[in-house]
Enzyme design. Structure first.
Site, PDB file in Angstrom:
ATOM      1  N   SER A   1     -28.833  25.835   2.055  1.00 13.59           N
ATOM      2  CA  SER A   1     -28.897  27.020   1.209  1.00 13.59           C
ATOM      3  C   SER A   1     -28.460  28.261   1.991  1.00 13.59           C
ATOM      4  O   SER A   1     -27.373  28.279   2.565  1.00 13.59           O
ATOM      5  CB  SER A   1     -30.321  27.158   0.640  1.00 13.59           C
ATOM      6  OG  SER A   1     -30.376  28.137  -0.362  1.00 13.59           O
TER       7      SER A   1
ATOM      8  N   ASP B   1     -28.323  23.536  -4.983  1.00 12.61           N
ATOM      9  CA  ASP B   1     -29.041  23.990  -3.802  1.00 12.61           C
ATOM     10  C   ASP B   1     -29.605  22.826  -2.989  1.00 12.61           C
ATOM     11  O   ASP B   1     -30.350  21.991  -3.506  1.00 12.61           O
ATOM     12  CB  ASP B   1     -30.186  24.910  -4.235  1.00 12.61           C
ATOM     13  CG  ASP B   1     -30.852  25.589  -3.070  1.00 12.61           C
ATOM     14  OD1 ASP B   1     -30.308  26.593  -2.587  1.00 12.61           O
ATOM     15  OD2 ASP B   1     -31.913  25.108  -2.629  1.00 12.61           O
TER      16      ASP B   1
END
Length: 579
Positions: free
Chosen positions: A64, A300
């Protein structure tokens, strides 16, 4: 005359955890780490009396926001850039080295990323609805970062090729098969791996790259500088952004790669006649014809692997199945994890119960819709749970893994986190530049304290014993930490000047500054959905009725309800952080 033996070297890998807007904290840590290493390297070149051992920065992984920081790290490593200190009042000090905007870490994570461009409506005006927020600014940051160029700077402590790995959330998944003994037609068990990653090898001459071990096959080979081979580096940037595609809020990303990359991902314990571990191939539907190319939607990485520790550990250790020496005397390498969000242990919410009218005993009250969030939360936390990591954390004799996490800011007691970006699921930092400035400087300060006090080895470890040999007791005393241990990375020059703290950025943000942009994006979202609904209605009269009904419903109920809910969430986050 015999050649002088090379100095002992301590290997370092960086694991950068997911952080959303607290990527500013990770960027500050990296900024100071490179400054400390540069100051030490420069002092060694001047042949000053100081620690003579070396460190080798060999690899970095990220998930991320951590992946985006790892990409920026890879971009800046070949260049000289100004390091940014932030004073208590928020004023910037680059020590006369140039503008703060010339530091890609600071520029990307403090200056450029902000809630206002994320709320812009250009994507919706184009008829695109991929996420609740506009991701154009993220693409622009990537493009500008990949074009970064400055005065070259040699960093001998960086191993070439430098291994960069980005954790990815692969929604398509990679198939594998387990064969059980017995009837093969019924005893094959299929499974799909969604915790994916993509790797790159940066720099290094052909001899070094060709000699890479098998487990690094499938990693793309790039020139050390991004501007030297921009199309190839674009793949690295795409992977970094894909790692941070936070579901709903940031759009999923398309990753296209060679299916052959996955042939070197997992290895059997049994060795081949050559002595090398045997790779386990994916179970593609047609083993002789894997997907070409292999494409998937990436979300993500924090959904599957928010702290990609293992992606770095195996590189430092030498490959799958290998381990680093862990005890104090033998340690010669470590994974340094940067974790802006360290979860505080708690007992979790107790389940709601009611008394059953028939049995008069408590029974669970958990309607179907109320099961969704706990299910998702439990799934994510379980995917991050590793019993081995837990055992290692409790073993104080382990010197092969370290962590830098936020601590010691000027946050008031009422605040929930040491960092300003710590609430609203990590998105709060996007709402004001001073929140991100605070976290960047806290990252620098925490890194300095970590290197001085915690990233140390006992004096009898061979690396620091030889490295600090020749220094008198007075000099040694300047370096020793409170436990008498010696720093792996000594602080010299500008890096030895104590990093201060920025004042807590309270009363900087007002809800009125952001609500007009929120309302504008909500209206644009509604218009796009209304247009899509009308496009599917062929009757003119039905379209007019639908247009009027939807508009009335939005104006009278929907808009106000959503606005109130969003304003309430932001206000609660600000209050939790005492901002």
């Amino acid at each position: 005359m015999s050649e002088r033996a090379p100095p002992p070297t301590f290997k370092i890998g960086l694991s950068l955890a997911g952080a959303v807007s607290a990527g500013a904290y990770t960027a500050g840590v990296l900024d100071f780490l490179l400054e400390a290493l540069d100051c030490w390297t420069a002092a060694q070149a001047r042949d000053e009396p100081l620690p003579r051992h070396r460190v080798s920065l060999e690899t970095a992984s990220g998930a991320s926001a951590g992946a985006m920081c790892a990409a920026l790290l890879a971009i800046v490593l070949p260049y000289r850039f100004p390091h940014v200190r932030i004073a208590a009042n928020g004023e910037l000090d680059t020590q006369g080295q140039g503008l703060a905007s010339s530091n890609p870490l600071y520029r990307a994570w403090v200056e450029t990323i902000d809630i206002q461009p994320l709320l812009a409506t250009a994507d919706l005006d184009r008829g695109e609805f991929d996420a609740l927020l506009n991701c154009d600014v993220i693409d622009a940051i990537l493009h500008r970062s990949l074009l970064y160029s400055a005065t070259p700077q040699s960093r001998p402590y960086v191993t070439r090729p430098f291994v960069v790995r980005f954790a990815l959330g692969n929604l398509r998944g990679v198939p594998y098969r387990i064969d059980f003994r017995g009837n093969k037609k019924v005893n094959d068990e299929a499974m799909t791996e969604h915790a994916d990653y993509q790797g790159f090898l940066l720099g290094g001459d052909a001899a070094h790259v060709d000699a890479m071990p098998d487990y690094l096959c499938g990693h793309a080979r790039l020139a050390a500088e991004s501007i030297a081979d921009l199309p190839q580096w674009q793949a690295l940037g795409d992977a970094a952004i894909a790692s941070g595609a936070f579901p709903l809020f940031l759009k999923p990303r398309l990753i296209t790669r060679d299916a052959g990359d996955y042939g070197w991902r997992h290895f059997a314990e049994a060795s081949t006649p050559s002595g090398k571990p045997k790779p386990i191939p994916p179970a593609w539907a047609d083993p002789n014809k894997p997907p070409a190319p292999y494409s998937f939607a990436s979300v993500d990485a924090g959904m599957y692997n928010n702290e990609p520790f293992e992606l770095v550990r195996e590189v430092i250790a030498g490959g799958p199945g290998c381990s680093n020496p862990r005890d104090a005397q033998a340690a010669n390498g470590a994974v340094l994890m940067v974790a802006p969000f360290m979860s505080t242990p708690d007992d979790g919410p107790a389940p709601q119960t009611v008394i059953d009218p028939v049995t008069q005993r408590p029974r669970l009250r958990l309607p179907p819709l109320s099961q969704i969030l706990p299910l998702i939360g439990g799934w994510i936390m379980q995917s991050r749970f590793n019993p081995l990591d837990l055992a290692m954390a409790y073993d104080e004799s382990v010197y092969s893994r370290f962590v830098i996490a936020p601590t010691g800011s000027k946050a008031p007691e009422a605040s929930a986190e040491w960092i300003a970006s710590g609430t609203l699921q990590g998105f709060l930092g996007f709402f004001h530049e001073d929140f991100r400035k605070h976290d960047f400087q806290l990252g620098r300060r925490n890194c300095q304290q970590f290197l001085r006090e915690h990233f140390t080895l006992p004096a009898d470890n061979p690396i620091v014993r030889e490295g600090y040999a020749g220094l008198d007791e007075t000099a040694l005393q300047r370096y020793r930490n409170s436990d008498g241990q010696l720093p792996i990375i000594p602080l010299l020059g500008a890096a030895s000047v104590d990093e201060g703290l920025m004042d807590w950025p309270a009363d900087r943000f007002t809800l009125d500054a952001v609500m007009p942009s929120i309302e504008q994006r909500l209206d644009a979202l509604f218009r796009l959905h209304r247009a899509q609904a009308l496009a599917g209605t062929s009757s003119w009269l039905a379209r007019q009725v639908l247009r009027f009904g939807l508009s009335a419903l939005w104006s009278l109920v929907g808009r106000a309800a959503l606005k109130k809910r969003i304003a309430g969430a932001i206000t609660a986050a600000i209050q939790r952080q005492a901002l």
